[in-house]
Design an enzyme around this catalytic site. Structure first.
Site, PDB file in Angstrom:
ATOM      1  N   GLU A   2     -61.354  48.551   9.682  1.00 11.78           N
ATOM      2  CA  GLU A   2     -61.427  48.774   8.129  1.00 11.78           C
ATOM      3  C   GLU A   2     -60.980  47.418   7.350  1.00 11.78           C
ATOM      4  O   GLU A   2     -61.479  47.063   6.404  1.00 11.78           O
ATOM      5  CB  GLU A   2     -60.330  49.834   7.638  1.00 11.78           C
ATOM      6  CG  GLU A   2     -60.918  51.304   8.044  1.00 11.78           C
ATOM      7  CD  GLU A   2     -61.914  51.756   7.320  1.00 11.78           C
ATOM      8  OE1 GLU A   2     -62.643  51.302   6.284  1.00 11.78           O
ATOM      9  OE2 GLU A   2     -62.495  52.866   7.450  1.00 11.78           O
TER      10      GLU A   2
ATOM     11  N   HIS B 103     -62.052  56.808  14.366  1.00 12.39           N
ATOM     12  CA  HIS B 103     -62.714  56.525  13.275  1.00 12.39           C
ATOM     13  C   HIS B 103     -63.031  54.760  13.263  1.00 12.39           C
ATOM     14  O   HIS B 103     -64.322  54.503  12.805  1.00 12.39           O
ATOM     15  CB  HIS B 103     -62.132  56.855  11.925  1.00 12.39           C
ATOM     16  CG  HIS B 103     -62.731  56.646  10.753  1.00 12.39           C
ATOM     17  ND1 HIS B 103     -63.787  57.202  10.411  1.00 12.39           N
ATOM     18  CD2 HIS B 103     -62.261  55.640   9.809  1.00 12.39           C
ATOM     19  CE1 HIS B 103     -64.127  56.720   8.898  1.00 12.39           C
ATOM     20  NE2 HIS B 103     -63.325  55.590   8.785  1.00 12.39           N
TER      21      HIS B 103
ATOM     22  N   ASN C  94     -68.153  52.604   1.876  1.00 13.76           N
ATOM     23  CA  ASN C  94     -68.874  53.142   2.938  1.00 13.76           C
ATOM     24  C   ASN C  94     -69.493  52.245   3.761  1.00 13.76           C
ATOM     25  O   ASN C  94     -70.294  52.662   4.681  1.00 13.76           O
ATOM     26  CB  ASN C  94     -69.818  54.359   2.624  1.00 13.76           C
ATOM     27  CG  ASN C  94     -69.069  55.366   1.860  1.00 13.76           C
ATOM     28  OD1 ASN C  94     -67.861  55.658   2.177  1.00 13.76           O
ATOM     29  ND2 ASN C  94     -69.528  56.022   0.721  1.00 13.76           N
TER      30      ASN C  94
ATOM     31  N   ARG D 147     -68.064  52.638  -5.600  1.00 17.79           N
ATOM     32  CA  ARG D 147     -67.025  52.976  -4.569  1.00 17.79           C
ATOM     33  C   ARG D 147     -67.754  53.219  -3.313  1.00 17.79           C
ATOM     34  O   ARG D 147     -67.224  53.197  -2.185  1.00 17.79           O
ATOM     35  CB  ARG D 147     -66.348  54.228  -5.078  1.00 17.79           C
ATOM     36  CG  ARG D 147     -65.181  54.740  -4.131  1.00 17.79           C
ATOM     37  CD  ARG D 147     -64.268  55.619  -4.335  1.00 17.79           C
ATOM     38  NE  ARG D 147     -63.253  55.680  -3.220  1.00 17.79           N
ATOM     39  CZ  ARG D 147     -62.087  56.680  -3.573  1.00 17.79           C
ATOM     40  NH1 ARG D 147     -61.769  57.038  -4.712  1.00 17.79           N
ATOM     41  NH2 ARG D 147     -61.453  56.928  -2.300  1.00 17.79           N
TER      42      ARG D 147
ATOM     43  N   GLU E  41     -66.449  57.980  -6.850  1.00 14.15           N
ATOM     44  CA  GLU E  41     -67.750  57.653  -6.266  1.00 14.15           C
ATOM     45  C   GLU E  41     -69.178  57.957  -6.713  1.00 14.15           C
ATOM     46  O   GLU E  41     -69.867  58.433  -6.121  1.00 14.15           O
ATOM     47  CB  GLU E  41     -67.527  58.080  -4.794  1.00 14.15           C
ATOM     48  CG  GLU E  41     -68.146  57.237  -3.736  1.00 14.15           C
ATOM     49  CD  GLU E  41     -68.242  57.726  -2.139  1.00 14.15           C
ATOM     50  OE1 GLU E  41     -66.982  57.535  -1.697  1.00 14.15           O
ATOM     51  OE2 GLU E  41     -69.186  58.222  -1.804  1.00 14.15           O
TER      52      GLU E  41
ATOM     53  N   HIS F 235     -69.935  57.620  10.678  1.00 13.53           N
ATOM     54  CA  HIS F 235     -69.801  59.110  10.838  1.00 13.53           C
ATOM     55  C   HIS F 235     -70.639  59.780  11.813  1.00 13.53           C
ATOM     56  O   HIS F 235     -70.106  60.604  12.404  1.00 13.53           O
ATOM     57  CB  HIS F 235     -69.900  59.474   9.302  1.00 13.53           C
ATOM     58  CG  HIS F 235     -68.645  59.327   8.504  1.00 13.53           C
ATOM     59  ND1 HIS F 235     -68.517  59.737   7.158  1.00 13.53           N
ATOM     60  CD2 HIS F 235     -67.584  58.701   8.800  1.00 13.53           C
ATOM     61  CE1 HIS F 235     -67.648  59.210   6.446  1.00 13.53           C
ATOM     62  NE2 HIS F 235     -66.740  58.707   7.540  1.00 13.53           N
TER      63      HIS F 235
ATOM     64  N   ARG G 162     -53.305  74.864  -7.440  1.00 11.59           N
ATOM     65  CA  ARG G 162     -54.106  74.006  -8.306  1.00 11.59           C
ATOM     66  C   ARG G 162     -53.517  72.427  -8.434  1.00 11.59           C
ATOM     67  O   ARG G 162     -53.983  71.939  -9.397  1.00 11.59           O
ATOM     68  CB  ARG G 162     -54.459  74.677  -9.862  1.00 11.59           C
ATOM     69  CG  ARG G 162     -54.554  75.994  -9.685  1.00 11.59           C
ATOM     70  CD  ARG G 162     -55.433  76.105 -10.901  1.00 11.59           C
ATOM     71  NE  ARG G 162     -55.859  77.864 -10.935  1.00 11.59           N
ATOM     72  CZ  ARG G 162     -55.363  78.811 -11.054  1.00 11.59           C
ATOM     73  NH1 ARG G 162     -53.990  78.640 -11.418  1.00 11.59           N
ATOM     74  NH2 ARG G 162     -55.962  79.935 -11.028  1.00 11.59           N
TER      75      ARG G 162
ATOM     76  N   HIS H 161     -70.277  53.017   7.548  1.00 11.04           N
ATOM     77  CA  HIS H 161     -69.784  54.470   7.726  1.00 11.04           C
ATOM     78  C   HIS H 161     -70.810  55.362   7.825  1.00 11.04           C
ATOM     79  O   HIS H 161     -70.491  56.508   8.492  1.00 11.04           O
ATOM     80  CB  HIS H 161     -68.922  54.995   6.417  1.00 11.04           C
ATOM     81  CG  HIS H 161     -67.372  54.317   6.617  1.00 11.04           C
ATOM     82  ND1 HIS H 161     -67.164  53.121   6.612  1.00 11.04           N
ATOM     83  CD2 HIS H 161     -66.278  55.092   6.645  1.00 11.04           C
ATOM     84  CE1 HIS H 161     -65.825  52.879   6.695  1.00 11.04           C
ATOM     85  NE2 HIS H 161     -65.085  54.029   6.490  1.00 11.04           N
TER      86      HIS H 161
ATOM     87  N   LYS I  86     -58.973  60.020  -1.977  1.00  8.57           N
ATOM     88  CA  LYS I  86     -59.964  60.896  -0.989  1.00  8.57           C
ATOM     89  C   LYS I  86     -59.206  61.801  -0.198  1.00  8.57           C
ATOM     90  O   LYS I  86     -58.260  61.317   0.569  1.00  8.57           O
ATOM     91  CB  LYS I  86     -61.030  60.080  -0.263  1.00  8.57           C
ATOM     92  CG  LYS I  86     -62.222  59.877  -1.167  1.00  8.57           C
ATOM     93  CD  LYS I  86     -63.201  59.158  -0.312  1.00  8.57           C
ATOM     94  CE  LYS I  86     -64.365  58.672  -1.055  1.00  8.57           C
ATOM     95  NZ  LYS I  86     -65.345  57.938  -0.165  1.00  8.57           N
TER      96      LYS I  86
ATOM     97  N   LYS J  76     -59.507  47.703  -2.694  1.00  7.69           N
ATOM     98  CA  LYS J  76     -59.654  48.999  -2.985  1.00  7.69           C
ATOM     99  C   LYS J  76     -59.329  49.581  -4.051  1.00  7.69           C
ATOM    100  O   LYS J  76     -59.968  50.248  -4.918  1.00  7.69           O
ATOM    101  CB  LYS J  76     -59.149  49.839  -1.651  1.00  7.69           C
ATOM    102  CG  LYS J  76     -59.415  51.199  -1.951  1.00  7.69           C
ATOM    103  CD  LYS J  76     -59.338  52.063  -0.574  1.00  7.69           C
ATOM    104  CE  LYS J  76     -59.994  53.431  -0.783  1.00  7.69           C
ATOM    105  NZ  LYS J  76     -59.760  54.163   0.523  1.00  7.69           N
TER     106      LYS J  76
HETATM  107  N1  GLY Z   1     -62.596  55.302   2.435  1.00  6.91           N
HETATM  108  C1  GLY Z   1     -63.552  54.903   1.633  1.00  6.91           C
HETATM  109  C2  GLY Z   1     -62.773  55.417   0.304  1.00  6.91           C
HETATM  110  O1  GLY Z   1     -61.993  55.731  -0.059  1.00  6.91           O
HETATM  111  O2  GLY Z   1     -63.868  55.553  -0.690  1.00  6.91           O
END
Ligand code: GLY
Length: 375
Positions: free
Chosen positions: A194, A268, A249, A245, A241, A256, A130, A252, A152, A231
């Site tokens: 990025e 990526h 993206n 947040r 998010e 993606h 956990r 993205h 993430k 960030k």
């Molecule tokens: N890579 C985007 C984020 O961490 O929200």
């Protein structure tokens, strides 16, 4: 001491107030000090070092020695390098290995590698017993400026990228810029995509640095610091998010989709670069973005050897994007650039996506490069 050598002495610390709160340390030669840097934040005896088959021959020994010298029992596991390893089968093997190695609840998982390793190791750390302590030692620019910070973690499903995962903030991030010096140019450029994304989001101070070629010089420490600071600010306001947040993206949704359509053979950052170009052209066509700023964004990508076109049609991109996790019922949130330091979250009905992507693909030939140019 000359200027370049002086630059290598710099160490930057950025505090991220998320999870239990943690420090991102950026500097040269840090992997040989990771044991002493981590001892104060890790209580247990054992460190499970998760890396991949590319990174293990380069840095595993040095990181293991530093951790052992700080008094940790070190166990390591190398996954096969590449996005194809981001799946639940690898997670299960890793968790079984943790248990067989006697990893206890007070011990820690340390990821040594790029974004793929960090995502896998972080997910395993987040669900093992956990949740056990987790630390990131990124060895790519992409992981340094983005993936290692913010908690993430996750793996891909057949339906799309990062569809299974948990938020699990690290206890610390150690970013050794010396590791970036040996990166192949295409892997380095992946991270630059990025950085450009963060420049568009954060404003002129960082974006102006992206308008000339970013190389592996001493100002990389400053660039990484600026990206992490931005960030950190976003993650602190919106860790899960819920809204803000989503700005991270930018590029993205298309990125993606491209990764998925290519069977993850396109890296990526290279997919995100294409995504930034497509959405910026669409934003200009829809009146959000001026032609002048569009030109600057495309030029920043090109000058850094990144691609700005894709062979996939708007309909294919839209179909792939619609199964993405960012879809919300019948709508999808797109990050629309309106200027440097000014992006908006805009909800669109999913049946409008193809038309928007078509706008982003038209005119691409006039100022595009294929991304294979030398850096
Ligand atoms: N890579 C985007 C984020 O961490 O929200």
């Amino acid at each position: 001491m000359n200027m370049a050598a002086k630059g290598r002495e710099k160490i930057r610390e950025i505090y991220v107030n998320a999870g239990g709160g943690y420090k991102v340390t950026v500097g040269a030669g840090l992997i040989d000090k990771c044991g002493e840097l981590l001892r104060p934040v890790l209580a247990g005896d054992t460190v499970m070092l998760v890396t991949d088959t590319n990174v293990a021959p380069l840095y595993l020994k040095r990181v293991s020695s530093s951790l052992a010298n700080a008094g940790f029992r070190v166990v390591s596991y190398a996954i096969q390098a590449g996005e194809a390893s981001k799946n639940m089968v690898v997670i299960t093997s890793l968790l079984e290995f943790f248990a067989d190695s006697g990893l206890s609840r007070s011990d820690a998982v340390v990821s040594l590698g790029g974004g793929v390793v960090g995502d896998i190791a972080g997910f395993a750390a987040g669900v093992y017993m956990r949740g056990v302590a987790f630390v990131q030692i990124p060895t790519t620019l992409l992981a340094s400026v983005d993936a290692s910070v913010g908690g993430k973690t996750g793996v891909d499903l057949s339906a799309g990228k990062n569809l299974a995962g948990v938020f699990h903030q690290p206890r610390g991030v150690i970013c050794d810029v010396s590791c970036l010096e040996t990166l192949p140019q295409d892997v380095f450029a992946d991270g630059v995509a990025e950085v450009i994304k963060t420049g568009i989001l954060s404003g002129a101070e960082l974006f102006s640095l992206c308008e000339s070629r970013i190389d592996k010089s001493e100002n990389l420490i400053d660039i990484i610091e600026k990206c992490v600071q931005y960030k950190a600010k976003i993650v602190e306001e919106d860790e899960r998010e819920g809204g803000l947040r989503k700005l991270l993206n930018l590029g993205h949704t298309v990125g993606h989709a491209i990764e998925r359509l290519s069977g993850y053979t396109i890296l990526h950052g290279h997919a995100v670069a294409r995504g930034i170009a497509v959405i910026s052209r669409a934003a200009a066509a829809l009146g959000y973005l001026s032609e002048d700023v569009l030109r600057r964004i495309i030029s920043a990508l090109e000058v850094n050897g990144l691609p700005t076109t894709t062979e996939y049609a708007a309909a294919e991109l839209a179909a792939a994007a619609i199964s993405d996790k960012k879809r919300k019922g019948g709508t999808i949130t797109l990050v629309m650039p309106r200027g440097i330091g000014d992006c908006a979250l805009v909800d669109y009905p999913v049946d409008e996506l193809e038309g928007i992507f078509s706008l982003g693909l038209s005119g691409a030939g006039t100022n595009a490069c294929d991304g294979t140019g030398a850096l």
